[in-house]
Motif scaffolding. Structure first.
Motif, PDB file in Angstrom:
ATOM      1  N   GLU A  22       0.565  -1.753   6.015  1.00  0.00           N
ATOM      2  CA  GLU A  22       0.190  -0.536   5.286  1.00  0.00           C
ATOM      3  C   GLU A  22       0.159  -0.779   3.779  1.00  0.00           C
ATOM      4  OE1 GLU A  22       1.895   3.989   4.745  1.00  0.00           O
ATOM      5  OE2 GLU A  22       2.511   2.821   6.498  1.00  0.00           O
ATOM      6  N   LEU A  23       1.135  -1.556   3.294  1.00  0.00           N
ATOM      7  CA  LEU A  23       1.158  -1.900   1.872  1.00  0.00           C
ATOM      8  C   LEU A  23      -0.071  -2.728   1.493  1.00  0.00           C
ATOM      9  CD1 LEU A  23       4.937  -2.772   1.514  1.00  0.00           C
ATOM     10  CD2 LEU A  23       3.759  -0.865   0.402  1.00  0.00           C
ATOM     11  N   ARG A  24      -0.390  -3.711   2.320  1.00  0.00           N
ATOM     12  CA  ARG A  24      -1.557  -4.558   2.039  1.00  0.00           C
ATOM     13  C   ARG A  24      -2.843  -3.722   2.006  1.00  0.00           C
ATOM     14  NH1 ARG A  24       1.297  -8.062   5.648  1.00  0.00           N
ATOM     15  NH2 ARG A  24       2.225  -9.769   4.463  1.00  0.00           N
ATOM     16  N   GLN A  25      -2.935  -2.729   2.889  1.00  0.00           N
ATOM     17  CA  GLN A  25      -4.113  -1.851   2.896  1.00  0.00           C
ATOM     18  C   GLN A  25      -4.223  -1.065   1.586  1.00  0.00           C
ATOM     19  OE1 GLN A  25      -3.706   0.553   6.416  1.00  0.00           O
ATOM     20  NE2 GLN A  25      -4.204  -1.145   7.775  1.00  0.00           N
ATOM     21  N   GLN A  26      -3.101  -0.870   0.916  1.00  0.00           N
ATOM     22  CA  GLN A  26      -3.083  -0.178  -0.377  1.00  0.00           C
ATOM     23  C   GLN A  26      -3.187  -1.173  -1.538  1.00  0.00           C
ATOM     24  OE1 GLN A  26      -2.806   3.219  -0.889  1.00  0.00           O
ATOM     25  NE2 GLN A  26      -2.991   3.470   1.314  1.00  0.00           N
ATOM     26  N   SER A  27      -3.444  -2.452  -1.204  1.00  0.00           N
ATOM     27  CA  SER A  27      -3.532  -3.538  -2.196  1.00  0.00           C
ATOM     28  C   SER A  27      -2.201  -3.771  -2.908  1.00  0.00           C
ATOM     29  CB  SER A  27      -4.640  -3.266  -3.223  1.00  0.00           C
ATOM     30  OG  SER A  27      -5.881  -3.188  -2.579  1.00  0.00           O
ATOM     31  N   ILE A  28      -1.109  -3.619  -2.168  1.00  0.00           N
ATOM     32  CA  ILE A  28       0.233  -3.874  -2.698  1.00  0.00           C
ATOM     33  C   ILE A  28       0.834  -5.034  -1.920  1.00  0.00           C
ATOM     34  CG2 ILE A  28       2.560  -2.954  -3.052  1.00  0.00           C
ATOM     35  CD1 ILE A  28       1.297  -0.136  -3.079  1.00  0.00           C
ATOM     36  N   ASP A  29       1.229  -6.072  -2.623  1.00  0.00           N
ATOM     37  CA  ASP A  29       1.890  -7.205  -2.002  1.00  0.00           C
ATOM     38  C   ASP A  29       3.282  -6.760  -1.543  1.00  0.00           C
ATOM     39  OD1 ASP A  29       2.644  -9.881  -1.340  1.00  0.00           O
ATOM     40  OD2 ASP A  29       3.596 -10.054  -3.301  1.00  0.00           O
ATOM     41  N   PRO A  30       3.634  -6.933  -0.264  1.00  0.00           N
ATOM     42  CA  PRO A  30       4.943  -6.484   0.232  1.00  0.00           C
ATOM     43  C   PRO A  30       6.124  -7.067  -0.537  1.00  0.00           C
ATOM     44  CG  PRO A  30       3.505  -6.991   2.070  1.00  0.00           C
ATOM     45  CD  PRO A  30       2.793  -7.440   0.813  1.00  0.00           C
ATOM     46  N   GLU A  31       6.032  -8.341  -0.946  1.00  0.00           N
ATOM     47  CA  GLU A  31       7.111  -8.951  -1.731  1.00  0.00           C
ATOM     48  C   GLU A  31       7.230  -8.252  -3.084  1.00  0.00           C
ATOM     49  OE1 GLU A  31      10.218 -11.258  -3.014  1.00  0.00           O
ATOM     50  OE2 GLU A  31       9.402 -11.138  -0.982  1.00  0.00           O
ATOM     51  N   ARG A  32       6.111  -7.953  -3.681  1.00  0.00           N
ATOM     52  CA  ARG A  32       6.120  -7.261  -4.970  1.00  0.00           C
ATOM     53  C   ARG A  32       6.660  -5.832  -4.807  1.00  0.00           C
ATOM     54  NH1 ARG A  32       1.035  -5.948  -8.841  1.00  0.00           N
ATOM     55  NH2 ARG A  32       2.274  -5.257 -10.610  1.00  0.00           N
ATOM     56  N   ALA A  33       6.387  -5.228  -3.670  1.00  0.00           N
ATOM     57  CA  ALA A  33       6.875  -3.866  -3.416  1.00  0.00           C
ATOM     58  C   ALA A  33       8.399  -3.821  -3.386  1.00  0.00           C
ATOM     59  CB  ALA A  33       6.302  -3.337  -2.107  1.00  0.00           C
ATOM     60  N   LEU A  34       9.031  -4.921  -2.991  1.00  0.00           N
ATOM     61  CA  LEU A  34      10.496  -4.989  -3.011  1.00  0.00           C
ATOM     62  C   LEU A  34      11.030  -5.049  -4.435  1.00  0.00           C
ATOM     63  CD1 LEU A  34      11.381  -7.568  -0.222  1.00  0.00           C
ATOM     64  CD2 LEU A  34      11.957  -5.135  -0.262  1.00  0.00           C
ATOM     65  N   ARG A  35      10.231  -5.582  -5.328  1.00  0.00           N
ATOM     66  CA  ARG A  35      10.686  -5.831  -6.693  1.00  0.00           C
ATOM     67  C   ARG A  35      10.257  -4.771  -7.700  1.00  0.00           C
ATOM     68  NH1 ARG A  35      12.876 -10.617  -6.947  1.00  0.00           N
ATOM     69  NH2 ARG A  35      12.516 -12.101  -5.298  1.00  0.00           N
ATOM     70  N   GLU A  36       9.293  -3.934  -7.350  1.00  0.00           N
ATOM     71  CA  GLU A  36       8.776  -2.959  -8.297  1.00  0.00           C
ATOM     72  C   GLU A  36       8.527  -1.618  -7.617  1.00  0.00           C
ATOM     73  OE1 GLU A  36       5.098  -4.457  -9.803  1.00  0.00           O
ATOM     74  OE2 GLU A  36       6.028  -6.209 -10.739  1.00  0.00           O
TER      75      GLU A  36
END
Length: 97
Positions: A22-36
């Motif tokens: 779901e994050l990738r579909q929003q153009s968000i890297d899952p690893e980056r989502a943990l950090r920001e």
């Protein structure tokens, strides 16, 4: 009585656990989502890190001045470095770093 957020704030918090696709579909890297922190605005644009905090603070009248302050060219890069450092330490403590 001072209100922290406006009645129409419409802020929805989402737990990102097990939502990599779901994050990738929003153009968000899952690893980056943990950090920001990531915030999607009313136009569907994704904002991250300090920009995301600024967007949220604009929704809370009492916090608007803080949102403006953290966006200043002198303060924003310093705050960004501190933010990343704090997140890295938190992830290390929880075994996710």
């Amino acid at each position: 009585m001072t209100r922290l957020a406006a009645d129409n704030a419409n802020v929805h918090w989402v737990d990102i656990t097990d939502r990599d696709e779901e994050l990738r579909q929003q153009s968000i890297d899952p690893e980056r989502a943990l950090r920001e922190l990531h915030v999607k605005d009313a136009n569907g644009q994704i904002h991250s890190e300090i920009d995301a905090y600024q967007l949220l603070m604009r929704r809370a009248p009492i916090l608007r001045p803080v949102g403006w302050l953290i966006g200043l060219p002198v303060i924003k890069p310093i705050l960004s470095r501190l933010y990343r450092r704090m997140v890295d330490k938190r992830l290390e403590r929880t075994g996710r770093g």
